[in-house]
Design a protein around this motif. Structure first.
Motif, PDB file in Angstrom:
ATOM      1  N   ALA A  60      -9.212   6.172   0.376  1.00  0.00           N
ATOM      2  CA  ALA A  60      -7.944   7.197   1.367  1.00  0.00           C
ATOM      3  C   ALA A  60      -7.283   6.666   3.107  1.00  0.00           C
ATOM      4  CB  ALA A  60      -9.228   8.279   1.708  1.00  0.00           C
ATOM      5  N   ILE A  61      -8.915   5.332   3.264  1.00  0.00           N
ATOM      6  CA  ILE A  61      -8.280   5.139   4.792  1.00  0.00           C
ATOM      7  C   ILE A  61      -7.090   4.213   4.232  1.00  0.00           C
ATOM      8  CG2 ILE A  61      -8.957   4.080   6.844  1.00  0.00           C
ATOM      9  CD1 ILE A  61     -11.893   5.668   5.687  1.00  0.00           C
ATOM     10  N   VAL A  62      -7.651   3.143   3.211  1.00  0.00           N
ATOM     11  CA  VAL A  62      -6.622   1.863   2.682  1.00  0.00           C
ATOM     12  C   VAL A  62      -5.621   2.705   2.416  1.00  0.00           C
ATOM     13  CG1 VAL A  62      -5.994   0.376   1.266  1.00  0.00           C
ATOM     14  CG2 VAL A  62      -8.659   0.391   1.655  1.00  0.00           C
ATOM     15  N   SER A  63      -5.502   3.351   1.853  1.00  0.00           N
ATOM     16  CA  SER A  63      -3.632   4.038   1.468  1.00  0.00           C
ATOM     17  C   SER A  63      -2.739   4.559   2.754  1.00  0.00           C
ATOM     18  CB  SER A  63      -4.075   5.381   0.450  1.00  0.00           C
ATOM     19  OG  SER A  63      -4.804   5.761  -0.734  1.00  0.00           O
ATOM     20  N   MET A 112      -1.049  -2.758   0.767  1.00  0.00           N
ATOM     21  CA  MET A 112      -0.221  -2.128   0.086  1.00  0.00           C
ATOM     22  C   MET A 112      -0.019  -2.710  -1.023  1.00  0.00           C
ATOM     23  SD  MET A 112       2.285  -3.087   3.100  1.00  0.00           S
ATOM     24  CE  MET A 112       3.621  -3.033   1.988  1.00  0.00           C
ATOM     25  N   PHE A 113      -0.334  -4.041  -1.813  1.00  0.00           N
ATOM     26  CA  PHE A 113      -0.171  -4.325  -2.820  1.00  0.00           C
ATOM     27  C   PHE A 113      -1.756  -4.318  -3.711  1.00  0.00           C
ATOM     28  CE2 PHE A 113       3.625  -4.690  -0.837  1.00  0.00           C
ATOM     29  CZ  PHE A 113       4.518  -3.930  -1.936  1.00  0.00           C
ATOM     30  N   MET A 114      -2.865  -4.994  -3.016  1.00  0.00           N
ATOM     31  CA  MET A 114      -3.500  -5.112  -4.148  1.00  0.00           C
ATOM     32  C   MET A 114      -5.254  -4.620  -3.895  1.00  0.00           C
ATOM     33  SD  MET A 114      -2.357  -9.660  -3.207  1.00  0.00           S
ATOM     34  CE  MET A 114      -3.456 -10.035  -1.825  1.00  0.00           C
ATOM     35  N   ASP A 118      -4.114   5.486  -4.503  1.00  0.00           N
ATOM     36  CA  ASP A 118      -4.026   6.737  -5.081  1.00  0.00           C
ATOM     37  C   ASP A 118      -2.861   7.084  -4.736  1.00  0.00           C
ATOM     38  OD1 ASP A 118      -3.565   7.447  -2.387  1.00  0.00           O
ATOM     39  OD2 ASP A 118      -5.582   9.813  -3.401  1.00  0.00           O
ATOM     40  N   LEU A 119      -1.803   5.642  -4.025  1.00  0.00           N
ATOM     41  CA  LEU A 119      -0.704   5.631  -3.716  1.00  0.00           C
ATOM     42  C   LEU A 119      -0.208   5.408  -5.293  1.00  0.00           C
ATOM     43  CD1 LEU A 119      -0.531   3.309  -0.461  1.00  0.00           C
ATOM     44  CD2 LEU A 119      -0.303   6.195  -1.295  1.00  0.00           C
ATOM     45  N   LYS A 120       1.487   6.676  -5.602  1.00  0.00           N
ATOM     46  CA  LYS A 120       1.865   6.503  -6.945  1.00  0.00           C
ATOM     47  C   LYS A 120       3.391   6.189  -6.607  1.00  0.00           C
ATOM     48  CE  LYS A 120      -0.243   9.576  -8.731  1.00  0.00           C
ATOM     49  NZ  LYS A 120      -1.821   9.344  -9.504  1.00  0.00           N
ATOM     50  N   PHE A 121       3.865   4.947  -7.699  1.00  0.00           N
ATOM     51  CA  PHE A 121       5.063   4.342  -7.398  1.00  0.00           C
ATOM     52  C   PHE A 121       6.210   4.842  -8.085  1.00  0.00           C
ATOM     53  CE2 PHE A 121       2.730   1.518  -5.040  1.00  0.00           C
ATOM     54  CZ  PHE A 121       3.064   0.309  -3.816  1.00  0.00           C
TER      55      PHE A 121
END
Length: 191
Positions: A60-63, A112-114, A118-121
């Protein structure tokens, strides 16, 4: 909202951002493996339970770091786009800006990418900073072209590949401009 409630909300927002900033700084200095809730708690001078009141763990922190990063990327790409208003030049400027962003902020780019998030694109739940970053790239293509988002996805995919392969040393950095020439010529030829 009462004055006390407003103050508490501001303090909570400040702590939230403090945790995000500390995670990013620690990752930039020592890598994401060094980012643990214990280390973050020490760094921000709050207990681990306080961190968990803001985030459900490292992912969640990374998100949250990633969302901040997408906001920065969107602004970076938009500035590049505005500095080169002609269509062909705009795409090249945005592509260069994207690659520079990835090179200059490797830990942020990883978030952001690797790293798992839980981010949805490309969905209704896509956070606005993610959409803004994508739109900055899509804006390089004519607004009336129904394939502009597809072009943006292909360019983004190619740029991501170049960034990751270059960062890992699998492709030499000195070929970057020629790769961009091929990418832009291929996309411009498809328009």
């Amino acid at each position: 909202m009462s004055v006390i409630s407003e103050r508490r909300a501001r303090e909570r927002a400040h702590r939230h951002q403090l945790i995000i900033t500390a995670a990013r700084e620690l990752a930039e200095a020592e890598g994401w493996e060094a980012v643990t809730t214990r280390r973050l708690a020490e760094r921000v001078e709050y207990s681990q339970p306080v961190l968990y009141s803001h985030f459900n763990g490292k992912d969640a922190i990374v998100s949250a770091v990633a969302v901040d990063g997408f906001g920065e990327l969107a602004a970076h790409l938009s500035r590049a786009r505005q500095a080169a208003p002609e269509p062909g030049g705009a795409l090249r400027a945005v592509c260069r800006a994207y690659l520079a962003f990835a090179t200059e902020r490797p830990a942020l780019y990883q978030a952001m990418f690797m790293l798992p998030t839980d981010l949805k694109f490309a969905s209704a739940e896509t956070p606005p900073p993610l959409r803004a970053a994508f739109d900055a790239l899509a804006d390089c293509f004519p607004p009336d072209d129904e394939r502009r988002e597809l072009f943006a996805e292909v360019v983004w995919s190619a740029l991501h590949g170049m960034a990751v392969l270059s960062d890992s040393g699998r492709i030499p950095p000195e070929g970057q401009e020629e790769r961009l020439d091929i990418l832009i010529a291929g996309i411009a030829g498809a328009e």
